[in-house]
Design an enzyme around this catalytic site. Structure first.
Site, PDB file in Angstrom:
ATOM      1  N   SER A  39       0.869  -1.201   0.000  1.00  0.00           N
ATOM      2  CA  SER A  39       0.000   0.000   0.000  1.00  0.00           C
ATOM      3  C   SER A  39       0.892   1.233   0.000  1.00  0.00           C
ATOM      4  O   SER A  39       2.013   1.185   0.534  1.00  0.00           O
ATOM      5  CB  SER A  39      -0.864   0.018   1.264  1.00  0.00           C
ATOM      6  OG  SER A  39      -1.485   1.282   1.411  1.00  0.00           O
ATOM      7  N   TYR A  77      -1.166   0.259  10.449  1.00  0.00           N
ATOM      8  CA  TYR A  77      -1.351  -0.324   9.112  1.00  0.00           C
ATOM      9  C   TYR A  77      -0.176   0.080   8.212  1.00  0.00           C
ATOM     10  O   TYR A  77       0.403  -0.744   7.509  1.00  0.00           O
ATOM     11  CB  TYR A  77      -2.672   0.180   8.538  1.00  0.00           C
ATOM     12  CG  TYR A  77      -2.973  -0.240   7.117  1.00  0.00           C
ATOM     13  CD1 TYR A  77      -3.390  -1.530   6.828  1.00  0.00           C
ATOM     14  CD2 TYR A  77      -2.856   0.665   6.061  1.00  0.00           C
ATOM     15  CE1 TYR A  77      -3.689  -1.905   5.511  1.00  0.00           C
ATOM     16  CE2 TYR A  77      -3.154   0.302   4.761  1.00  0.00           C
ATOM     17  CZ  TYR A  77      -3.566  -0.986   4.489  1.00  0.00           C
ATOM     18  OH  TYR A  77      -3.864  -1.351   3.201  1.00  0.00           O
TER      19      TYR A  77
HETATM   20  P1  NDP Z   1     -11.080  -6.638   1.566  1.00  0.00           P
HETATM   21  O1  NDP Z   1     -11.407  -6.439   3.002  1.00  0.00           O
HETATM   22  O2  NDP Z   1     -12.149  -6.581   0.558  1.00  0.00           O
HETATM   23  O3  NDP Z   1     -10.283  -7.989   1.373  1.00  0.00           O
HETATM   24  C1  NDP Z   1      -9.328  -8.443   2.289  1.00  0.00           C
HETATM   25  C2  NDP Z   1      -9.088  -9.904   2.022  1.00  0.00           C
HETATM   26  O4  NDP Z   1      -8.112 -10.384   2.957  1.00  0.00           O
HETATM   27  C3  NDP Z   1     -10.342 -10.740   2.193  1.00  0.00           C
HETATM   28  O5  NDP Z   1     -10.442 -11.664   1.144  1.00  0.00           O
HETATM   29  C4  NDP Z   1     -10.114 -11.444   3.512  1.00  0.00           C
HETATM   30  O6  NDP Z   1     -10.720 -12.734   3.470  1.00  0.00           O
HETATM   31  C5  NDP Z   1      -8.606 -11.585   3.533  1.00  0.00           C
HETATM   32  N1  NDP Z   1      -8.103 -11.777   4.882  1.00  0.00           N
HETATM   33  C6  NDP Z   1      -8.202 -10.927   5.924  1.00  0.00           C
HETATM   34  N2  NDP Z   1      -7.695 -11.500   7.030  1.00  0.00           N
HETATM   35  C7  NDP Z   1      -7.275 -12.736   6.666  1.00  0.00           C
HETATM   36  C8  NDP Z   1      -6.678 -13.827   7.356  1.00  0.00           C
HETATM   37  N3  NDP Z   1      -6.396 -13.772   8.676  1.00  0.00           N
HETATM   38  N4  NDP Z   1      -6.370 -14.941   6.676  1.00  0.00           N
HETATM   39  C9  NDP Z   1      -6.642 -15.025   5.350  1.00  0.00           C
HETATM   40  N5  NDP Z   1      -7.218 -14.052   4.639  1.00  0.00           N
HETATM   41  C10 NDP Z   1      -7.526 -12.916   5.303  1.00  0.00           C
HETATM   42  O7  NDP Z   1      -9.943  -5.547   1.255  1.00  0.00           O
HETATM   43  P2  NDP Z   1      -9.218  -5.060  -0.074  1.00  0.00           P
HETATM   44  O8  NDP Z   1      -9.573  -5.898  -1.218  1.00  0.00           O
HETATM   45  O9  NDP Z   1      -9.400  -3.610  -0.143  1.00  0.00           O
HETATM   46  O10 NDP Z   1      -7.696  -5.314   0.343  1.00  0.00           O
HETATM   47  C11 NDP Z   1      -6.856  -6.264  -0.264  1.00  0.00           C
HETATM   48  C12 NDP Z   1      -5.416  -5.865  -0.023  1.00  0.00           C
HETATM   49  O11 NDP Z   1      -5.153  -4.615  -0.645  1.00  0.00           O
HETATM   50  C13 NDP Z   1      -5.076  -5.700   1.457  1.00  0.00           C
HETATM   51  O12 NDP Z   1      -3.780  -6.210   1.699  1.00  0.00           O
HETATM   52  C14 NDP Z   1      -5.078  -4.192   1.636  1.00  0.00           C
HETATM   53  O13 NDP Z   1      -4.251  -3.784   2.679  1.00  0.00           O
HETATM   54  C15 NDP Z   1      -4.543  -3.761   0.274  1.00  0.00           C
HETATM   55  N6  NDP Z   1      -4.847  -2.381  -0.064  1.00  0.00           N
HETATM   56  C16 NDP Z   1      -6.156  -1.963  -0.142  1.00  0.00           C
HETATM   57  C17 NDP Z   1      -6.431  -0.650  -0.456  1.00  0.00           C
HETATM   58  C18 NDP Z   1      -7.816  -0.115  -0.525  1.00  0.00           C
HETATM   59  O14 NDP Z   1      -7.967   1.106  -0.592  1.00  0.00           O
HETATM   60  N7  NDP Z   1      -8.850  -0.952  -0.538  1.00  0.00           N
HETATM   61  C19 NDP Z   1      -5.336   0.302  -0.728  1.00  0.00           C
HETATM   62  C20 NDP Z   1      -4.023  -0.248  -0.633  1.00  0.00           C
HETATM   63  C21 NDP Z   1      -3.806  -1.542  -0.317  1.00  0.00           C
HETATM   64  P3  NDP Z   1     -11.476 -13.463   4.690  1.00  0.00           P
HETATM   65  O15 NDP Z   1     -12.082 -12.400   5.545  1.00  0.00           O
HETATM   66  O16 NDP Z   1     -12.477 -14.321   3.979  1.00  0.00           O
HETATM   67  O17 NDP Z   1     -10.421 -14.273   5.364  1.00  0.00           O
END
Ligand code: NDP
Length: 254
Positions: free
Chosen positions: A146, A159
Site C-alpha cells: 500500500s 497499518y
Molecule cells: P477486503 O477487506 O475486501 O479484502 C481483504 C481480504 O483479505 C479478504 O479476502 C479477507 O478474506 C482476507 N483476509 C483478511 N484476514 C485474513 C486472514 N487472517 N487470513 C486469510 N485471509 C484474510 O480488502 P481489499 O480488497 O481492499 O484489500 C486487499 C489488499 O489490498 C489488502 O492487503 C489491503 O491492505 C490492500 N490495499 C487496499 C487498499 C484499498 O484502498 N482498498 C489500498 C491499498 C492496499 P477473509 O475475511 O475471507 O479471510
C-alpha cells in the site's frame, strides 16, 4: 530467464480472494487461463466463485486459509500442491486495516494487523518460495502492499507500519532469491473502493479524504489488473525485481 508469459495452466495462489481486490485479481487470472487457488477464511465466498469457473479453461479452487495461523498456512500450501501441483505464482493480497489515532491503538489491534499483514504474508511467501527453489520453478511473487507503507495516511500508523514491512520484505527477498530465478515485486495501491474501506468512505471523514485526492476519485480493483499482469510477464518485466510499483492515481506525490 523467467518466461511465465502465458498464464494458461499456471498454478497461482491468491490470498484474500474472498472479496475486493483479491477476488477481482483471482477472477482475472482465471479468465486468462490460470489454475487459481483462491485462499481466505470465508470459504463460502470462494466456493461461489469456484462454481462460476466450473468451465473449460481457467479454474478456481477454494482453499481455506487463516494467515494468523502458521499451521493453517502450511495446510493450505500443501492442499494447493496436492490438488493443483506446485505453486508457480503467489499473489500476496490478504490484509486487514484498523483505523485509529496512534494514541488509541490497542495491543490487540496492533498484533492483529502485524500477525495478518506481516507475519502471515511472510510465512506464506516462505512456504511457496521453498518449494519453488527446491523444484527449480522460476516463480513470481507479487505482494499487494500500500502507499500507506511509503507515505503517511491519516489514522493509519500501524497499518502503514505493516505495509512498510512488506515493502522491505519485497526488497530483501528479491535480493535473496534472485539467483533462484524468483522475481519478488510489490504493488502499492492508493485508495481503492472495496469492503475494506466502504464504511469509512461513506462517512464525512471519508468524503473529505476523497475530495483531497489528486483526481478526487477512488481507484477500482480493475485498475490493478494490468500492473499485476506486467509483473507476472517474464518478457515484459524481465529486468524488474524488487520493484515497488505505486498504482495510486498520484496520491503519494501529491
Ligand atoms: P477486503 O477487506 O475486501 O479484502 C481483504 C481480504 O483479505 C479478504 O479476502 C479477507 O478474506 C482476507 N483476509 C483478511 N484476514 C485474513 C486472514 N487472517 N487470513 C486469510 N485471509 C484474510 O480488502 P481489499 O480488497 O481492499 O484489500 C486487499 C489488499 O489490498 C489488502 O492487503 C489491503 O491492505 C490492500 N490495499 C487496499 C487498499 C484499498 O484502498 N482498498 C489500498 C491499498 C492496499 P477473509 O475475511 O475471507 O479471510
Amino acid at each position: 530467464m523467467n518466461t511465465l508469459d502465458d498464464l494458461a495452466g499456471r498454478v497461482v495462489l491468491v490470498t484474500g480472494a474472498s472479496s475486493g481486490i483479491g477476488e477481482h485479481l483471482a477472477r482475472q487470472l482465471a479468465v486468462r487461463g490460470a489454475r487459481v487457488a483462491a485462499a481466505a477464511r470465508r470459504t463460502e465466498l470462494l466456493d461461489k466463485m469456484a462454481a462460476e469457473f466450473a468451465l473449460p479453461g481457467g479454474t478456481v479452487t477454494p482453499v481455506g486459509l487463516d494467515l494468523c495461523s502458521t499451521a493453517s498456512i502450511q495446510r493450505a500450501i500443501a492442499e494447493v500442491e496436492r490438488h493443483l501441483g506446485p505453486i508457480e505464482i503467489l499473489v500476496n493480497n490478504a490484509g486487514i486495516v484498523h483505523q485509529a489515532p496512534a494514541t488509541r491503538v490497542t495491543e490487540e489491534e496492533f498484533d492483529r494487523q502485524f500477525d495478518t499483514n506481516v507475519k502471515g504474508t511472510f510465512f506464506v511467501t516462505q512456504a511457496c518460495a521453498r518449494r519453488m527453489i527446491d523444484l527449480g520453478i522460476p516463480g513470481r511473487i507479487v505482494t499487494v502492499a500500500s502507499v500507506a507503507g511509503i507515505v503517511t495516511m491519516p489514522q493509519l500508523s500501524v497499518y502503514g507500519m505493516t505495509k512498510a514491512a512488506l515493502v522491505q520484505m519485497t526488497r530483501s527477498l528479491a535480493a535473496e532469491w534472485a539467483r533462484h530465478d524468483l522475481a519478488v515485486n510489490a504493488i502499492c495501491p492508493g485508495y481503492v473502493a472495496t469492503d475494506l474501506n466502504a464504511e469509512f468512505m461513506a462517512s464525512e471523514a471519508g468524503r473529505k479524504v476523497v475530495a483531497r485526492l489528486p483526481k478526487r476519485r477512488l481507484a477500482t480493483p480493475e485498475g490493478l489488473v494490468e500492473p499485476l499482469m506486467l509483473l507476472l510477464s517474464g518478457s515484459r518485466s524481465r529486468f524488474i525485481n524488487g520493484a515497488i510499483l505505486t498504482v495510486d492515481d498520484g496520491y503519494s506525490v501529491s
